[in-house]
Design a protein around this motif. Structure first.
Motif, PDB file in Angstrom:
ATOM      1  N   ARG A 142      -1.209   2.265 -16.756  1.00 43.52           N
ATOM      2  CA  ARG A 142      -0.566   3.435 -16.135  1.00 43.52           C
ATOM      3  C   ARG A 142       0.217   2.978 -14.904  1.00 43.52           C
ATOM      4  O   ARG A 142       0.087   1.841 -14.459  1.00 43.52           O
ATOM      5  N   ALA A 143       1.015   3.868 -14.337  1.00 41.42           N
ATOM      6  CA  ALA A 143       1.743   3.526 -13.115  1.00 41.42           C
ATOM      7  C   ALA A 143       0.744   3.248 -11.987  1.00 41.42           C
ATOM      8  O   ALA A 143      -0.280   3.921 -11.879  1.00 41.42           O
ATOM      9  N   ILE A 144       1.054   2.241 -11.183  1.00 38.70           N
ATOM     10  CA  ILE A 144       0.189   1.918 -10.038  1.00 38.70           C
ATOM     11  C   ILE A 144       1.052   1.637  -8.812  1.00 38.70           C
ATOM     12  O   ILE A 144       2.275   1.574  -8.907  1.00 38.70           O
ATOM     13  N   PHE A 145       0.390   1.422  -7.658  1.00 39.03           N
ATOM     14  CA  PHE A 145       1.105   1.090  -6.422  1.00 39.03           C
ATOM     15  C   PHE A 145       2.005  -0.131  -6.672  1.00 39.03           C
ATOM     16  O   PHE A 145       1.521  -1.145  -7.200  1.00 39.03           O
TER      17      PHE A 145
ATOM     18  N   THR B  44     -16.772   6.361  -2.341  1.00 39.03           N
ATOM     19  CA  THR B  44     -17.948   7.210  -2.134  1.00 39.03           C
ATOM     20  C   THR B  44     -17.726   8.264  -1.051  1.00 39.03           C
ATOM     21  O   THR B  44     -17.929   9.468  -1.279  1.00 39.03           O
ATOM     22  N   GLU B  45     -17.309   7.842   0.136  1.00 41.59           N
ATOM     23  CA  GLU B  45     -17.203   8.787   1.262  1.00 41.59           C
ATOM     24  C   GLU B  45     -16.078   9.797   1.044  1.00 41.59           C
ATOM     25  O   GLU B  45     -16.223  10.980   1.356  1.00 41.59           O
ATOM     26  N   THR B  46     -14.964   9.307   0.487  1.00 40.95           N
ATOM     27  CA  THR B  46     -13.821  10.195   0.233  1.00 40.95           C
ATOM     28  C   THR B  46     -14.194  11.269  -0.787  1.00 40.95           C
ATOM     29  O   THR B  46     -13.837  12.446  -0.645  1.00 40.95           O
ATOM     30  N   THR B  47     -14.930  10.859  -1.806  1.00 40.89           N
ATOM     31  CA  THR B  47     -15.332  11.805  -2.850  1.00 40.89           C
ATOM     32  C   THR B  47     -16.361  12.798  -2.300  1.00 40.89           C
ATOM     33  O   THR B  47     -16.327  13.995  -2.621  1.00 40.89           O
TER      34      THR B  47
ATOM     35  N   THR C  94      -7.170   9.984  -1.823  1.00 44.71           N
ATOM     36  CA  THR C  94      -6.462   9.719  -0.573  1.00 44.71           C
ATOM     37  C   THR C  94      -5.772   8.386  -0.837  1.00 44.71           C
ATOM     38  O   THR C  94      -6.263   7.578  -1.650  1.00 44.71           O
ATOM     39  N   LEU C  95      -4.652   8.145  -0.178  1.00 44.16           N
ATOM     40  CA  LEU C  95      -3.934   6.912  -0.494  1.00 44.16           C
ATOM     41  C   LEU C  95      -4.771   5.688  -0.162  1.00 44.16           C
ATOM     42  O   LEU C  95      -4.797   4.711  -0.903  1.00 44.16           O
ATOM     43  N   GLY C  96      -5.508   5.763   0.971  1.00 40.27           N
ATOM     44  CA  GLY C  96      -6.333   4.615   1.363  1.00 40.27           C
ATOM     45  C   GLY C  96      -7.384   4.312   0.312  1.00 40.27           C
ATOM     46  O   GLY C  96      -7.601   3.149  -0.067  1.00 40.27           O
ATOM     47  N   THR C  97      -8.044   5.352  -0.179  1.00 41.39           N
ATOM     48  CA  THR C  97      -9.104   5.136  -1.166  1.00 41.39           C
ATOM     49  C   THR C  97      -8.532   4.692  -2.507  1.00 41.39           C
ATOM     50  O   THR C  97      -9.051   3.776  -3.148  1.00 41.39           O
TER      51      THR C  97
ATOM     52  N   ARG D 125      -5.888   3.009  -2.941  1.00 45.30           N
ATOM     53  CA  ARG D 125      -5.506   1.593  -2.765  1.00 45.30           C
ATOM     54  C   ARG D 125      -6.734   0.700  -2.883  1.00 45.30           C
ATOM     55  O   ARG D 125      -6.697  -0.353  -3.508  1.00 45.30           O
ATOM     56  N   ALA D 126      -7.831   1.144  -2.271  1.00 44.47           N
ATOM     57  CA  ALA D 126      -9.061   0.333  -2.311  1.00 44.47           C
ATOM     58  C   ALA D 126      -9.606   0.250  -3.736  1.00 44.47           C
ATOM     59  O   ALA D 126     -10.126  -0.794  -4.157  1.00 44.47           O
ATOM     60  N   MET D 127      -9.489   1.340  -4.486  1.00 42.82           N
ATOM     61  CA  MET D 127      -9.952   1.331  -5.883  1.00 42.82           C
ATOM     62  C   MET D 127      -9.107   0.360  -6.717  1.00 42.82           C
ATOM     63  O   MET D 127      -9.637  -0.426  -7.511  1.00 42.82           O
ATOM     64  N   ALA D 128      -7.791   0.422  -6.498  1.00 39.05           N
ATOM     65  CA  ALA D 128      -6.906  -0.490  -7.231  1.00 39.05           C
ATOM     66  C   ALA D 128      -7.188  -1.939  -6.841  1.00 39.05           C
ATOM     67  O   ALA D 128      -7.217  -2.835  -7.693  1.00 39.05           O
ATOM     68  N   ALA D 129      -7.442  -2.157  -5.533  1.00 39.70           N
ATOM     69  CA  ALA D 129      -7.701  -3.530  -5.056  1.00 39.70           C
ATOM     70  C   ALA D 129      -8.960  -4.104  -5.705  1.00 39.70           C
ATOM     71  O   ALA D 129      -9.017  -5.298  -6.018  1.00 39.70           O
TER      72      ALA D 129
END
Ligand code: 8YV
Length: 330
Positions: A10-13, A102-105, A292-295, A297-301
């Protein structure tokens, strides 16, 4: 050394794509086309790895047609798109993306809970429709959140982050049901009590679902379970579609057998049961609990770390079926 070939489904950053291109020959999908199962198989030919988003089904039928595949890396914590037994049998590793969301969710669990109990979207629709002409003593009176009893079904990392917010931030009593009980110190840290599912449904003012989807959690909340809940209670589902019987929920909401629901996930999403769209006492969001964009990004990383780790160094960060790793190393 020739670079291994991978598929990004799928499309990603863009920067994630660039990073992966430094290590792999990459086929990407930045136009974000939704591929059929056959198209996915076709695109996977010759690929040793796949960056996935949790919606692509990896089963025996796919694996039988993709002999080069070694790793499927989800950028999601949920992995009900993987048939792990079939993957292990085929020697294909699956990885997910736990912890980083976790925290974002958990924040979003509270966003849904507050919006649902305090009738935020319902009252906004009323206002936007120009229907607000006067104040009245019971207009959109909702249910109390602070000091109420929260029943959490599924007490993994996200469940515990919600319990912490509930106890420490909102002075709630936390009751929970889970396959296994937490240790006493963890329970004490948010003053939570372990109860049976039936007791939880009967007692809680708000029921929050954070359990993984599997055959055994399919329709864990159906008509019978909804009938146990208090008529004043709310139900929040931020886990997976299919855990709740959406048709039964729509009926319970229509007949006011429970007060309200807040849903981020649906059976057959992105299609939503039309019966849910026609009841006012439900808050509906399009599977954005981790958005959230930060989360993201972290998931993709984390998916990237798994691809690089396993395909280049035989070391995955968050393997789901590590038996495959042992076999690779044997
Ligand atoms: C994803 C999620 O965004 O990680 C999960 O399991 O539910 C979300 O964070 C979603 O699964 C995308 O398909």
């Amino acid at each position: 050394m020739t670079k291994p070939s991978i598929l990004i489904t799928r499309a990603i950053f863009p920067e994630v794509l660039e990073q992966l291109r430094q290590h792999f020959v990459v086929e990407s999908n930045q136009d974000d086309v939704i591929w059929s199962a056959d198209e996915l198989v076709r695109r996977l030919q010759g690929k040793v790895g796949a960056f996935m988003t949790g919606t692509e089904k990896v089963n025996a039928a796919l694996l039988g047609q993709c002999p080069h595949l070694k790793l499927c890396a989800n950028m999601t914590v949920g992995y009900n798109n993987f048939d792990l037994a079939a993957m292990t049998a085929a020697g294909v590793l699956g990885t997910n993306a736990p912890d980083v969301l976790t925290e974002t969710t958990a924040d979003f669990g509270f966003a849904l809970l507050l919006a649902t109990a305090r009738r935020v979207t319902e009252s906004e629709h009323f206002l936007r429709a120009g229907l607000w002409t006067r104040w009245s003593y019971d207009m959109f009176a909702g249910a109390e959140v602070h000091g109420s009893t929260l029943g959490i079904v599924g007490m993994g990392r996200i469940g515990q982050a919600i319990a912490r917010r509930a106890a420490l931030g909102f002075g709630m009593q936390v009751i929970y049901h889970n396959r296994s009980r937490l240790d006493a110190a963890t329970e004490a840290s948010f003053n939570a009590s372990y109860v049976g599912k039936e007791e939880l449904l009967k007692t809680a003012d708000h029921v929050m679902l954070v359990l993984p989807y599997s055959a055994s959690s399919h329709h864990a909340i159906g008509a019978a379970e909804l009938a146990l809940m208090k008529p004043t209670a709310t139900l929040i589902n931020l886990a997976r579609g299919g855990i709740v019987d959406d048709a039964a929920l729509a009926e319970a909401l229509r007949d006011k057998r429970i007060a309200a629901a807040g849903l981020d996930v649906y059976e057959g999403e992105p299609t939503v049961n039309p019966a849910l769209l026609s009841v006012p006492n439900v808050v509906l969001t399009p599977h954005i609990a981790s958005a959230t964009l930060g989360t993201r990004r972290a998931m993709a990383a984390l998916a990237v770390d798994n691809l690089i780790g396993f395909l280049l160094h035989e070391k995955a960060v968050t393997p789901l079926n590590p038996e495959v790793l042992n076999r690779a190393g044997a």
